[in-house]
Scaffold this motif. Structure first.
Motif, PDB file in Angstrom:
ATOM      1  N   SER A 295       0.919  -1.027  -0.070  1.00 57.14           N
ATOM      2  CA  SER A 295       0.028   0.008  -0.212  1.00 57.14           C
ATOM      3  C   SER A 295       0.892   1.075  -0.005  1.00 57.14           C
ATOM      4  O   SER A 295       2.034   1.249   0.733  1.00 57.14           O
ATOM      5  CB  SER A 295      -0.988  -0.121   1.092  1.00 57.14           C
ATOM      6  N   VAL A 296       0.386   2.362  -0.728  1.00 57.66           N
ATOM      7  CA  VAL A 296       0.993   3.361  -0.742  1.00 57.66           C
ATOM      8  C   VAL A 296       0.009   4.586  -0.427  1.00 57.66           C
ATOM      9  O   VAL A 296      -1.157   4.578  -0.736  1.00 57.66           O
ATOM     10  CB  VAL A 296       1.522   3.827  -2.143  1.00 57.66           C
ATOM     11  N   PRO A 297       0.402   5.786   0.099  1.00 55.50           N
ATOM     12  CA  PRO A 297      -0.432   6.854   0.325  1.00 55.50           C
ATOM     13  C   PRO A 297      -0.778   7.437  -0.757  1.00 55.50           C
ATOM     14  O   PRO A 297       0.399   7.833  -1.819  1.00 55.50           O
ATOM     15  CB  PRO A 297       0.250   7.776   1.476  1.00 55.50           C
ATOM     16  N   LEU A 298      -1.657   8.479  -1.009  1.00 56.56           N
ATOM     17  CA  LEU A 298      -2.114   9.234  -1.812  1.00 56.56           C
ATOM     18  C   LEU A 298      -2.247  10.749  -1.490  1.00 56.56           C
ATOM     19  O   LEU A 298      -2.717  11.117  -0.709  1.00 56.56           O
ATOM     20  CB  LEU A 298      -3.448   8.921  -2.613  1.00 56.56           C
ATOM     21  N   PRO A 299      -0.973  11.423  -2.124  1.00 61.24           N
ATOM     22  CA  PRO A 299      -1.150  12.688  -1.574  1.00 61.24           C
ATOM     23  C   PRO A 299      -2.134  13.632  -2.189  1.00 61.24           C
ATOM     24  O   PRO A 299      -1.976  14.594  -3.036  1.00 61.24           O
ATOM     25  CB  PRO A 299       0.376  13.141  -2.302  1.00 61.24           C
ATOM     26  N   LEU A 300      -3.232  13.396  -1.872  1.00 63.54           N
ATOM     27  CA  LEU A 300      -4.501  14.004  -2.678  1.00 63.54           C
ATOM     28  C   LEU A 300      -4.485  15.640  -1.918  1.00 63.54           C
ATOM     29  O   LEU A 300      -4.899  16.492  -2.575  1.00 63.54           O
ATOM     30  CB  LEU A 300      -5.806  13.661  -2.099  1.00 63.54           C
ATOM     31  N   PHE A 301      -4.109  15.765  -0.950  1.00 61.97           N
ATOM     32  CA  PHE A 301      -3.883  17.269  -0.191  1.00 61.97           C
ATOM     33  C   PHE A 301      -2.578  17.717  -0.305  1.00 61.97           C
ATOM     34  O   PHE A 301      -2.080  18.447   0.671  1.00 61.97           O
ATOM     35  CB  PHE A 301      -4.414  17.114   1.241  1.00 61.97           C
ATOM     36  N   TYR A 302      -1.927  17.634  -1.274  1.00 58.99           N
ATOM     37  CA  TYR A 302      -0.586  18.091  -1.604  1.00 58.99           C
ATOM     38  C   TYR A 302      -0.304  19.676  -1.087  1.00 58.99           C
ATOM     39  O   TYR A 302       0.595  20.096  -0.287  1.00 58.99           O
ATOM     40  CB  TYR A 302       0.131  17.877  -2.648  1.00 58.99           C
ATOM     41  N   TRP A 303      -0.882  20.427  -1.631  1.00 59.23           N
ATOM     42  CA  TRP A 303      -0.973  21.920  -1.639  1.00 59.23           C
ATOM     43  C   TRP A 303      -1.169  22.408  -0.281  1.00 59.23           C
ATOM     44  O   TRP A 303      -0.483  23.348   0.251  1.00 59.23           O
ATOM     45  CB  TRP A 303      -1.760  22.494  -2.561  1.00 59.23           C
ATOM     46  N   ARG A 304      -1.951  21.628   0.460  1.00 55.84           N
ATOM     47  CA  ARG A 304      -2.216  22.098   1.822  1.00 55.84           C
ATOM     48  C   ARG A 304      -1.397  21.295   2.782  1.00 55.84           C
ATOM     49  O   ARG A 304      -1.204  21.898   4.067  1.00 55.84           O
ATOM     50  CB  ARG A 304      -3.675  21.535   2.261  1.00 55.84           C
ATOM     51  N   LYS A 305      -0.860  20.315   2.304  1.00 51.24           N
ATOM     52  CA  LYS A 305       0.102  19.511   3.453  1.00 51.24           C
ATOM     53  C   LYS A 305       1.611  19.473   2.889  1.00 51.24           C
ATOM     54  O   LYS A 305       2.568  20.365   3.478  1.00 51.24           O
ATOM     55  CB  LYS A 305      -0.566  18.193   3.654  1.00 51.24           C
ATOM     56  N   GLN A 306       2.087  18.704   2.044  1.00 49.69           N
ATOM     57  CA  GLN A 306       3.356  18.515   1.573  1.00 49.69           C
ATOM     58  C   GLN A 306       3.841  19.697   1.135  1.00 49.69           C
ATOM     59  O   GLN A 306       4.867  20.176   1.347  1.00 49.69           O
ATOM     60  CB  GLN A 306       3.517  17.341   0.593  1.00 49.69           C
ATOM     61  N   GLY A 307       3.085  20.433   0.189  1.00 52.50           N
ATOM     62  CA  GLY A 307       3.561  21.685  -0.431  1.00 52.50           C
ATOM     63  C   GLY A 307       3.792  22.725   0.612  1.00 52.50           C
ATOM     64  O   GLY A 307       4.938  23.536   0.560  1.00 52.50           O
ATOM     65  N   ALA A 308       2.975  22.698   1.562  1.00 58.18           N
ATOM     66  CA  ALA A 308       3.144  23.787   2.664  1.00 58.18           C
ATOM     67  C   ALA A 308       4.290  23.681   3.423  1.00 58.18           C
ATOM     68  O   ALA A 308       5.004  24.335   3.885  1.00 58.18           O
ATOM     69  CB  ALA A 308       2.029  24.029   3.629  1.00 58.18           C
ATOM     70  N   ALA A 309       4.620  22.415   3.676  1.00 52.78           N
ATOM     71  CA  ALA A 309       5.842  21.847   4.333  1.00 52.78           C
ATOM     72  C   ALA A 309       6.941  22.191   3.716  1.00 52.78           C
ATOM     73  O   ALA A 309       7.924  22.728   4.171  1.00 52.78           O
ATOM     74  CB  ALA A 309       5.917  20.405   4.424  1.00 52.78           C
ATOM     75  N   VAL A 310       6.981  22.217   2.454  1.00 49.58           N
ATOM     76  CA  VAL A 310       8.102  22.578   1.420  1.00 49.58           C
ATOM     77  C   VAL A 310       8.372  24.147   1.587  1.00 49.58           C
ATOM     78  O   VAL A 310       9.468  24.336   1.712  1.00 49.58           O
ATOM     79  CB  VAL A 310       7.926  22.211  -0.114  1.00 49.58           C
ATOM     80  N   SER A 311       7.399  24.685   1.498  1.00 46.34           N
ATOM     81  CA  SER A 311       7.473  26.065   1.770  1.00 46.34           C
ATOM     82  C   SER A 311       7.743  26.581   2.989  1.00 46.34           C
ATOM     83  O   SER A 311       8.760  27.608   3.248  1.00 46.34           O
ATOM     84  CB  SER A 311       5.924  27.054   1.444  1.00 46.34           C
ATOM     85  N   GLU A 312       7.305  25.997   4.009  1.00 45.69           N
ATOM     86  CA  GLU A 312       7.757  26.299   5.377  1.00 45.69           C
ATOM     87  C   GLU A 312       9.416  26.092   5.476  1.00 45.69           C
ATOM     88  O   GLU A 312      10.061  26.761   6.326  1.00 45.69           O
ATOM     89  CB  GLU A 312       7.230  25.282   6.515  1.00 45.69           C
ATOM     90  N   ASN A 313       9.719  24.834   5.067  1.00 44.19           N
ATOM     91  CA  ASN A 313      11.280  24.563   5.352  1.00 44.19           C
ATOM     92  C   ASN A 313      12.230  25.448   4.322  1.00 44.19           C
ATOM     93  O   ASN A 313      13.322  25.715   4.621  1.00 44.19           O
ATOM     94  CB  ASN A 313      11.642  23.033   4.879  1.00 44.19           C
TER      95      ASN A 313
END
Length: 420
Positions: A295-313
């Motif tokens: 199983s793999v996760p689906l980054p359906l909320f990328y811009w609110r989660k992973q994308g925001a984390a990239v911007s934060e870092n």
């Protein structure tokens, strides 16, 4: 008058010799105090504990997540326990393990390593800061003791001058104003002594706090200063600070950690893989079953989660780089200011030691002769008497100011001994 001249001569001799005495074996030494503070200071111990704790995070960040073991039972119907009787009744056992996307764990480990390095540099900065504070307090104590020595050397002379003024006034050869001036000089010395004792107690309290000295025994007399040449240039000191300043090491480590955190955040959209193996025991002669699931996760909320984390870092990395630049500018500015203080003190010390103090001592002899013959009043005599003591005090103040500036430079550059 002959008695007065004798007393003044003794005072001048005390003034000349009181600070040239060699250090006694029981004298309080700065190196011993610093060693005691580095061993016992709670600020250092707390910083070292934080650094040690951070070192334990490295292996944690590099490790896989714990595997998950599951056990379950599936029954057919609600009326009775059907294991071994119904085909779909079974005990189920599964084991799963999540594997992060390649590169994530190494980036986490590198980030944790650099963060631990930053805290280790912070512990070194704490050690140097404590050593610098001990040195500042030690030199303040030294100056207060020297000022008390000067006052002690001057006080008997002031008392004798008062007696002489009273004698001259009683004999009709002196004015009442001379008596008032002599008495005022004595009371001003008492005030100066009280203030110097207050500064001495403050410095001792600071030393006790930094070195964590809990006993109430009085501190010994500070050892005599032995000023050494300070031939370093601004460029040499800045270069040493770039290599040795804990603040810069800490900021560089935080920049490296932020870079790794950013790269880790950029990989976050790449899926982790979870593998699960399952075994089903059905009993009653039915065939056991097994299964394998990925199983793999689906980054359906990328811009609110992973994308925001990239911007934060990314912003964190920018901030870490700016803090590094600010630290370099701050260190260079502090080195420049303290080096200027050292150079100015060197010039002032040279002036006072070779010109003002010798001349003021010669002025005392002339003032004594003039006062004895009635050609100088009490005000002029007091001024001539006061000048060498004041010059000696300024000389010690400049020497202490110089040593304190050097101690602050050493906190940034490290020990300069043996590095011409």
């Amino acid at each position: 008058m002959r008695r007065l001249m004798h007393i003044w001569g003794v005072a001048v001799f005390l003034l000349w010799t009181v600070f040239s005495l060699p250090a006694r074996a029981e004298d309080l030494r700065l190196d011993d105090l610093i060693a005691e503070a580095l061993k016992n200071n709670p600020d250092i111990q707390a910083a070292e504990a934080r650094a040690a704790a951070a070192g334990q995070r490295i292996s944690q960040e590099a490790s896989l997540m714990d595997p998950m073991f599951s056990i379950g039972y599936q029954n057919e119907g609600f009326e009775e326990y059907t294991y071994g009787e119904a085909e779909d009744a079974q005990w189920m056992f599964s084991l799963s393990q999540t594997f992060p996307f390649p590169g994530k764990r190494s980036l986490q480990r590198e980030a944790a390593f650099h963060e631990a390095e930053a805290l280790r540099a912070g512990a070194e900065a704490a050690r140097r800061e404590v050593a610098s504070r001990v040195a500042q307090a030690y030199f303040d104590l030294f100056l207060a003791v020297k000022e008390l020595d000067l006052i002690a050397a001057r006080t008997p002379l002031a008392a004798r001058l008062e007696e002489a003024a009273l004698a001259r006034y009683a004999s009709g050869t002196g004015a009442q104003e001379e008596v008032i001036m002599a008495q005022s000089a004595k009371y001003m010395l008492l005030e100066a002594e009280a203030m110097a004792r207050g500064r001495k107690e403050t410095a001792e309290a600071m030393i006790r706090r930094e070195a964590n000295i809990t006993d109430s025994a009085p501190l010994a007399r500070p050892a005599a200063l032995s000023p050494a040449p300070f031939p370093y240039t601004f460029e040499e000191l800045v270069d040493r600070a770039d290599r040795n300043a804990p603040m810069l090491t800490e900021r560089n480590s935080m920049v490296a950690a932020s870079q790794n955190r950013l790269l880790r955040a950029q990989k976050e959209a790449w899926p982790d893989l979870t593998l699960m193996g399952q075994y089903s025991n059905r009993g009653g002669g039915f065939e056991d079953m097994w299964g394998l699931t990925a199983s793999v996760p689906l980054p359906l909320f990328y811009w609110r989660k992973q994308g925001a984390a990239v911007s934060e870092n990314r912003w964190s990395l920018t901030g870490a780089r700016r803090e590094l630049e600010a630290a370099r500018l701050k260190i260079a500015s502090e080195i420049r200011d303290n080096l200027a203080m050292v150079r100015a003190s060197d010039r002032i010390i040279e002036l006072y030691r070779n010109a003002l103090i010798p001349k003021s001592r010669q002025g005392i002899d002339a003032a004594i002769a003039a006062f004895s013959s009635g050609r100088m009043n009490a005000s002029e005599a007091l001024s001539a008497l006061k000048a060498p003591f004041d010059y000696e005090l300024v000389l010690w103040q400049q020497q202490v100011q110089r040593e304190k500036a050097i101690a602050r430079i050493k906190a940034l550059t490290g020990d300069l001994e043996g590095h011409p």
